[in-house]
Design a protein around this motif. Structure first.
Motif, PDB file in Angstrom:
ATOM      1  N   SER A   1       0.831  -1.202   0.000  1.00 15.31           N
ATOM      2  CA  SER A   1       0.000   0.000   0.000  1.00 15.31           C
ATOM      3  C   SER A   1       0.869   1.257   0.000  1.00 15.31           C
ATOM      4  O   SER A   1       0.583   2.233  -0.708  1.00 15.31           O
ATOM      5  CB  SER A   1      -0.917  -0.006   1.228  1.00 15.31           C
ATOM      6  OG  SER A   1      -1.653   1.187   1.328  1.00 15.31           O
TER       7      SER A   1
ATOM      8  N   LYS B   1       2.347   1.764  -3.391  1.00 15.38           N
ATOM      9  CA  LYS B   1       1.370   2.310  -4.336  1.00 15.38           C
ATOM     10  C   LYS B   1       1.297   3.831  -4.214  1.00 15.38           C
ATOM     11  O   LYS B   1       1.233   4.552  -5.222  1.00 15.38           O
ATOM     12  CB  LYS B   1      -0.001   1.690  -4.086  1.00 15.38           C
ATOM     13  CG  LYS B   1      -1.074   2.149  -5.057  1.00 15.38           C
ATOM     14  CD  LYS B   1      -2.397   1.465  -4.770  1.00 15.38           C
ATOM     15  CE  LYS B   1      -3.482   1.950  -5.744  1.00 15.38           C
ATOM     16  NZ  LYS B   1      -4.784   1.281  -5.475  1.00 15.38           N
ATOM     17  N   GLU B   2       1.314   4.344  -2.979  1.00 15.08           N
ATOM     18  CA  GLU B   2       1.335   5.791  -2.774  1.00 15.08           C
ATOM     19  C   GLU B   2       2.583   6.404  -3.397  1.00 15.08           C
ATOM     20  O   GLU B   2       2.530   7.490  -3.997  1.00 15.08           O
ATOM     21  CB  GLU B   2       1.286   6.114  -1.285  1.00 15.08           C
ATOM     22  CG  GLU B   2      -0.011   5.749  -0.588  1.00 15.08           C
ATOM     23  CD  GLU B   2       0.004   6.177   0.870  1.00 15.08           C
ATOM     24  OE1 GLU B   2       0.537   7.275   1.153  1.00 15.08           O
ATOM     25  OE2 GLU B   2      -0.494   5.422   1.718  1.00 15.08           O
ATOM     26  N   THR B   3       3.702   5.697  -3.253  1.00 15.46           N
ATOM     27  CA  THR B   3       4.949   6.196  -3.827  1.00 15.46           C
ATOM     28  C   THR B   3       4.856   6.277  -5.339  1.00 15.46           C
ATOM     29  O   THR B   3       5.304   7.242  -5.960  1.00 15.46           O
ATOM     30  CB  THR B   3       6.120   5.281  -3.414  1.00 15.46           C
ATOM     31  OG1 THR B   3       6.200   5.235  -1.993  1.00 15.46           O
ATOM     32  CG2 THR B   3       7.433   5.792  -3.961  1.00 15.46           C
ATOM     33  N   LEU B   4       4.269   5.260  -5.976  1.00 18.85           N
ATOM     34  CA  LEU B   4       4.109   5.245  -7.425  1.00 18.85           C
ATOM     35  C   LEU B   4       3.263   6.414  -7.899  1.00 18.85           C
ATOM     36  O   LEU B   4       3.435   6.907  -9.020  1.00 18.85           O
ATOM     37  CB  LEU B   4       3.468   3.928  -7.875  1.00 18.85           C
ATOM     38  CG  LEU B   4       4.380   2.701  -7.883  1.00 18.85           C
ATOM     39  CD1 LEU B   4       3.570   1.448  -8.120  1.00 18.85           C
ATOM     40  CD2 LEU B   4       5.455   2.842  -8.926  1.00 18.85           C
ATOM     41  N   ASN B   5       2.354   6.877  -7.067  1.00 15.94           N
ATOM     42  CA  ASN B   5       1.495   8.004  -7.408  1.00 15.94           C
ATOM     43  C   ASN B   5       2.154   9.345  -7.114  1.00 15.94           C
ATOM     44  O   ASN B   5       1.490  10.385  -7.112  1.00 15.94           O
ATOM     45  CB  ASN B   5       0.165   7.899  -6.654  1.00 15.94           C
ATOM     46  CG  ASN B   5      -0.669   6.729  -7.134  1.00 15.94           C
ATOM     47  OD1 ASN B   5      -0.593   6.333  -8.299  1.00 15.94           O
ATOM     48  ND2 ASN B   5      -1.453   6.155  -6.228  1.00 15.94           N
ATOM     49  N   GLY B   6       3.469   9.315  -6.808  1.00 15.33           N
ATOM     50  CA  GLY B   6       4.199  10.556  -6.616  1.00 15.33           C
ATOM     51  C   GLY B   6       4.184  11.101  -5.211  1.00 15.33           C
ATOM     52  O   GLY B   6       4.391  12.304  -5.014  1.00 15.33           O
ATOM     53  N   HIS B   7       3.954  10.237  -4.232  1.00 15.93           N
ATOM     54  CA  HIS B   7       3.959  10.675  -2.834  1.00 15.93           C
ATOM     55  C   HIS B   7       5.087   9.941  -2.104  1.00 15.93           C
ATOM     56  O   HIS B   7       4.924   8.781  -1.723  1.00 15.93           O
ATOM     57  CB  HIS B   7       2.619  10.393  -2.166  1.00 15.93           C
ATOM     58  CG  HIS B   7       1.466  11.089  -2.826  1.00 15.93           C
ATOM     59  ND1 HIS B   7       1.271  12.445  -2.740  1.00 15.93           N
ATOM     60  CD2 HIS B   7       0.474  10.603  -3.608  1.00 15.93           C
ATOM     61  CE1 HIS B   7       0.189  12.774  -3.438  1.00 15.93           C
ATOM     62  NE2 HIS B   7      -0.315  11.690  -3.971  1.00 15.93           N
TER      63      HIS B   7
ATOM     64  N   ALA C   1       8.726   9.991  -6.445  1.00 17.04           N
ATOM     65  CA  ALA C   1       8.475   8.545  -6.438  1.00 17.04           C
ATOM     66  C   ALA C   1       9.635   7.841  -5.745  1.00 17.04           C
ATOM     67  O   ALA C   1      10.433   7.140  -6.380  1.00 17.04           O
ATOM     68  CB  ALA C   1       8.300   8.027  -7.857  1.00 17.04           C
TER      69      ALA C   1
ATOM     70  N   ARG D   1       3.298  -3.583 -10.976  1.00 14.37           N
ATOM     71  CA  ARG D   1       2.862  -2.298 -11.512  1.00 14.37           C
ATOM     72  C   ARG D   1       4.010  -1.301 -11.588  1.00 14.37           C
ATOM     73  O   ARG D   1       3.891  -0.244 -12.189  1.00 14.37           O
ATOM     74  CB  ARG D   1       1.762  -1.714 -10.605  1.00 14.37           C
ATOM     75  CG  ARG D   1       0.493  -2.534 -10.634  1.00 14.37           C
ATOM     76  CD  ARG D   1      -0.413  -2.097  -9.504  1.00 14.37           C
ATOM     77  NE  ARG D   1       0.181  -2.453  -8.219  1.00 14.37           N
ATOM     78  CZ  ARG D   1      -0.381  -2.149  -7.052  1.00 14.37           C
ATOM     79  NH1 ARG D   1      -1.505  -1.469  -7.020  1.00 14.37           N
ATOM     80  NH2 ARG D   1       0.197  -2.499  -5.915  1.00 14.37           N
ATOM     81  N   TRP D   2       5.112  -1.576 -10.903  1.00 18.38           N
ATOM     82  CA  TRP D   2       6.241  -0.634 -10.899  1.00 18.38           C
ATOM     83  C   TRP D   2       6.981  -0.802 -12.236  1.00 18.38           C
ATOM     84  O   TRP D   2       7.913  -1.580 -12.359  1.00 18.38           O
ATOM     85  CB  TRP D   2       7.171  -0.939  -9.745  1.00 18.38           C
ATOM     86  CG  TRP D   2       8.151   0.161  -9.480  1.00 18.38           C
ATOM     87  CD1 TRP D   2       8.980   0.769 -10.359  1.00 18.38           C
ATOM     88  CD2 TRP D   2       8.377   0.799  -8.229  1.00 18.38           C
ATOM     89  NE1 TRP D   2       9.718   1.728  -9.756  1.00 18.38           N
ATOM     90  CE2 TRP D   2       9.380   1.781  -8.454  1.00 18.38           C
ATOM     91  CE3 TRP D   2       7.859   0.646  -6.955  1.00 18.38           C
ATOM     92  CZ2 TRP D   2       9.857   2.586  -7.432  1.00 18.38           C
ATOM     93  CZ3 TRP D   2       8.341   1.448  -5.951  1.00 18.38           C
ATOM     94  CH2 TRP D   2       9.328   2.403  -6.188  1.00 18.38           C
TER      95      TRP D   2
END
Length: 555
Positions: free
Chosen positions: A286, A289-295, A433, A552-553
């Motif tokens: 989880s 996933k936040e990291t992939l969204n630029g957070h 990211a 997904r990465w």
């Protein structure tokens, strides 16, 4: 037995002969009693006492307040003879024949100077005079500060003599406690730091001796802005060269080939899937996933030695690499705690990313070059801030090129500046990211003050997810053993082995699989991370089947 006993070292406590506490209604009544007790028996004029504790009001009012305080003290003491409080005309004093004051006893024992007397004096000194006690009267506060300093110096001198006696007598453990108490009074006594380093080393606690050096370095830098004396550095190098005891062997850095991830030197284990960590991996997924969204995010994986911290992070790293991301790995070493920014330099060098940093501003490249050039970067506050900024710019730049996982292992051994850098970076990676994961041993946190401070600071600002790894369940331990068992083994034999592993390990994966791993002909050193097989001294090992939740990465 004394009619009145006063304990003033470390606080304020007054007890009557019966053992019951003396009930005094105000702080100023307590302050008056304490002042009369140092030295016990000395007479003081009433006008002096009134000015000491009621100097901000008219003289008549001050004298009236003194009378009220004396009335409260006499009422609490009672009228039993002989009197503890002596009032003779315009003077007041405590009756030394019926009042016992720990300060007077302490001073007498230090003056006696024998090892036995000094040991008793050390036991009596439980802290500063009237520690935690405050009265908003400048004359009293001035007296209190002066007396505190006098008694602190007396305690330091007495402890130093006691330490010398204990060293000569070979009382190592007692000497350690004395040295620690001495440093609690004055942490800048570098010779005492050296003595404590030698004591730990002599008793086989090499790692503790090295940590003491690191503590000494931090105190001197923080308080005085200076480095340790050459004698202290030489002693550190001497201890560093000593052979570690089996229980304190630190992880050893294995050489990495250019362009390959930094390898781990690990205790080998057999191929097996990751077991019993589904919930923990889901939380990391989880966060990823936040990291992939630029957070940009930070996580701390905490647990006892062998519980599986490295194994969990290895699983995460494999997924990141398989998805096209970048993995940077740095590790702290017990024997290198005096080297500033050790794990960060380790991560940059092992990740072979220096050439990719050409896109950042020249000022930041210059700072990174200084950081990478040697083990001792500049120590000024401004220099550290420049280095902090350069590291943050480098991580942000790398994350813009490719999603990045930065792993810092064993940060309970990290130097103070490396740990201070974590909150600094945590506030500056939110739009990037990048996922930063640190691991630490739970049992080391009590002594790792800088690490606890960094974790608490990040947690307060909601910048950190803390992941605590507990022991495996009995069922998961047995499943792990079953996964490692030979195919020809009978179910009954596997069940017995599983029960034995559970009884021995109590859910610690490393303890559960280590005996089996030592017997394996396939046991060897595996690089980390790897897309096929890994092993870890910090938990069970295994191979991945399929891309897993991190597919997904992708770039």
């Amino acid at each position: 037995m004394a009619r009145l006993s006063l304990t003033l070292l470390g606080g304020f406590q007054a007890r009557l002969e019966s053992g019951s506490p003396l009930a005094l209604p105000t702080k100023k009544a307590q302050a008056l009693l304490a002042y009369l007790a140092i030295p016990v028996g000395q007479a003081h004029p009433r006008d002096k006492l009134a000015a000491l504790l009621w100097g901000g009001i008219r003289e008549e009012s001050a004298r009236a307040s003194l009378r009220q305080a004396l009335f409260a003290i006499r009422k609490a003491l009672g009228e039993t003879k002989p009197l503890a409080l002596l009032l003779e005309g315009e003077t007041l004093a405590l009756n030394r024949s019926v009042v016992d004051v720990d300060v007077a006893t302490f001073e007498g024992l230090v003056a006696e100077g024998t090892p036995e007397a000094l040991a008793k004096a050390a036991g009596l000194y439980q802290g500063d005079l009237l520690a935690g006690f405050a009265v908003d009267e400048p004359p009293f506060e001035e007296w209190l500060v002066t007396e505190r300093e006098r008694l602190r110096e007396l305690a330091s001198g007495g402890l130093a003599k006691l330490l010398a006696h204990q060293r000569k007598a070979g009382a190592g453990e007692a000497a350690v406690q004395t040295a620690l108490k001495l440093l609690s009074l004055d942490p800048l006594q570098e010779p005492v730091h050296r003595t404590l380093m030698r004591l730990h080393a002599e008793q086989g606690r090499r790692g503790t001796a090295l940590r003491q050096y690191q503590h000494c370095v931090g105190v001197l830098q923080r308080e005085l802005g200076v480095e340790p004396e050459p004698e202290t550095k030489a002693l550190y190098q001497e201890i560093l060269r000593q052979r570690p005891t089996p229980g304190e062997t630190a992880p050893t850095r294995a050489p990495a080939r250019t362009g390959e991830p930094t390898p781990y030197r690990v205790v080998p284990a057999l191929e097996a899937p990751l077991i019993g960590r589904a919930a923990e991996m889901e939380r990391l997924a989880s966060l990823l996933k936040e990291t992939l969204n630029g957070h940009g995010r930070l996580a701390a994986v905490i647990g006892e030695a062998g519980i599986g911290k490295t194994r969990v992070v290895a699983e995460l790293a494999t997924g990141v690499e398989q998805g096209g991301g970048r993995v940077l790995l740095g590790r702290s070493y017990e024997s290198e705690q005096a080297l500033p920014f050790g794990p960060w330099v380790d991560a940059f060098r092992g990740g072979d990313v220096i050439e990719e940093l050409g896109g950042i501003a020249p000022v930041w490249r210059s700072e990174l070059a200084r950081l990478m050039a040697g083990p001792q970067p500049p120590v000024g506050a401004a220099d550290y801030r420049q280095i902090f900024g350069a590291v943050a710019q480098a991580i942000r730049h790398l994350a813009r090129l490719r999603p990045t996982l930065l792993v810092l292992e064993d940060v309970h051994w990290a130097d103070e500046m490396s740990l201070r850098l974590l909150p600094f970076l945590g506030r500056r990676i939110e739009p990037c990211a990048v996922l930063v994961v640190v691991t630490a041993r739970e049992e080391e946190l009590a002594d790792a003050r800088a690490l606890r401070h960094a974790i608490d600071e990040l947690a307060r600002e909601q910048l950190l997810m803390q992941l605590s790894l507990g022991p495996l369940s009995q069922a998961d331990t047995i499943t792990l053993v079953r996964a490692l068992a030979r195919a020809s083994s009978s179910e009954a034999a596997v069940a017995r082995l599983g029960e034995q592993a559970w009884a021995t390990s109590e859910g610690n994966p490393f303890v559960a699989v280590a005996p089996r791993a030592r017997r394996s002909p396939r046991a060897q050193r595996w690089p980390f991370p790897s897309a096929s097989v890994r092993s870890s001294r910090d938990g069970s090992s295994g191979s991945r089947s399929g891309p897993g939740p991190w597919s997904r990465w992708r770039r």
